[in-house]
Design an enzyme around this catalytic site. Sequence first.
Site, PDB file in Angstrom:
ATOM      1  N   PHE A 134       1.056  -1.121  -0.012  1.00 21.50           N
ATOM      2  CA  PHE A 134       0.111   0.061   0.048  1.00 21.50           C
ATOM      3  C   PHE A 134       0.861   1.334   0.101  1.00 21.50           C
ATOM      4  CE2 PHE A 134      -2.104   3.391   2.097  1.00 21.50           C
ATOM      5  CZ  PHE A 134      -3.692   3.332   1.232  1.00 21.50           C
ATOM      6  N   ASP A 219       9.303   2.746   1.624  1.00 22.59           N
ATOM      7  CA  ASP A 219       8.070   3.695   1.908  1.00 22.59           C
ATOM      8  C   ASP A 219       8.032   3.301   3.450  1.00 22.59           C
ATOM      9  OD1 ASP A 219       5.609   4.230   2.800  1.00 22.59           O
ATOM     10  OD2 ASP A 219       4.512   3.377   0.968  1.00 22.59           O
ATOM     11  N   LYS A 248       2.762  10.666   8.039  1.00 23.56           N
ATOM     12  CA  LYS A 248       2.001  10.148   9.294  1.00 23.56           C
ATOM     13  C   LYS A 248       2.705  10.864  10.524  1.00 23.56           C
ATOM     14  CE  LYS A 248       0.044   6.036   7.404  1.00 23.56           C
ATOM     15  NZ  LYS A 248      -1.337   6.550   7.427  1.00 23.56           N
TER      16      LYS A 248
END
Length: 397
Positions: A134, A219, A248
């Site tokens: 993702f 990532d 985040k």
Amino acid sequence: MTTLQTATTALMDITPRPPVVFASGHGSWLYDTAGRRYLDLVQGWAVTCLGHSPAPVVKALAEQAGRLINCSPAYHNEAAIRLAEGLVGISGLDQVFFTNSGAEANEGAIKLARKWGAKHRGGAYEIITMENGFHGRTLATMSASGKPAWKDLFEPKVPGFTKVPFGDLAAVEAAIGDRTVAVMLEPIQGEAGVIPAGADYLRKLRALTKQRGVLLILDEIQTGIGRTGRMFGFENSGVRPDIMTLGKGLGGGVPLAALLAREEVCCFEYGDQGGTFNGNPLMCAVGSAVLAEIAAPGFLERVQAASKHLQRRLESLSGRHRFGQVRGQGLLLALDLTRPVGPTIVEAALSNGLLVNAPRPDTLRFMPALTISDAEIDQAVSMLDGVCAELGEKVPA
């Protein structure tokens, strides 16, 4: 008079949301408009790493807002330079481009890799990514992701992404060709149910990419900034990527992400990359405040201790309810339920004042604030234990 509850119809309906409207939060707790409190083990999907409305973030926002909120990205600003220097100093990478979201950072990583391939690898542009990975919700990052539900969504996708099974080094080696420019993956696949790549796999993958002359992109949107008990997830395997993305937790709750790379890979030319709000002083001041807290002596050691405590408590709960293993690193953990009861547990937990997440029907994911106390961990697991006991036949063995 319009109430907050009825006003939710003004929001575009893009996900099922429970009939709760949150009004405030502090630390590990959220409070709704009725004054009820909830122990939050989701924290915005690992975003509010210091908890809700932490003093360092509030102070940074207030002080920076009084000085300079924004200026054109055509000019330097103090806050962006300070945060970039901080990230370079602790990552071992050389240059930073700030973005507003993790998806935008990953989009930038894809563009940077393709630019590098055009300049240094004979026009290579294909990126090998992982099944069930993702990377975000822009069209290119959805194309890079390996989420099965997205296979036929928003066609035609952006071409140039070859998917291989996660953790299969031989599959990566077989997929590398003349048009391959990079391999891109998460150190831990969060949306897939908190599945670690493993240190041995990452070390061998790093060696393979160097041998074949392609870039390694990590990532670290979810695993970076202390989430795994180290500042960056890659430190757990002792490798360093060519390109890394952060998001985040970097902003501690505000929209801030970053693309970092080795100097040899930084080949954007003027006009190739930009963004109106990218690197704005307000967000970057918060990023520096967050970084200072995570880097403070003893902070990451406390995250590691909290991780062990949460793992032990979840393993004990698993034994009582005949669930499966606990997996993950740091304070990014998952409990294998062995059966598709995750949504039922999440709904019941919410009713009991506990917020947890089920990224898969048979998995619960835990992403508490990195500042969570042992007492709060005990309270959360006790609440979850009670929920599972109350459900009885709804959570069959």
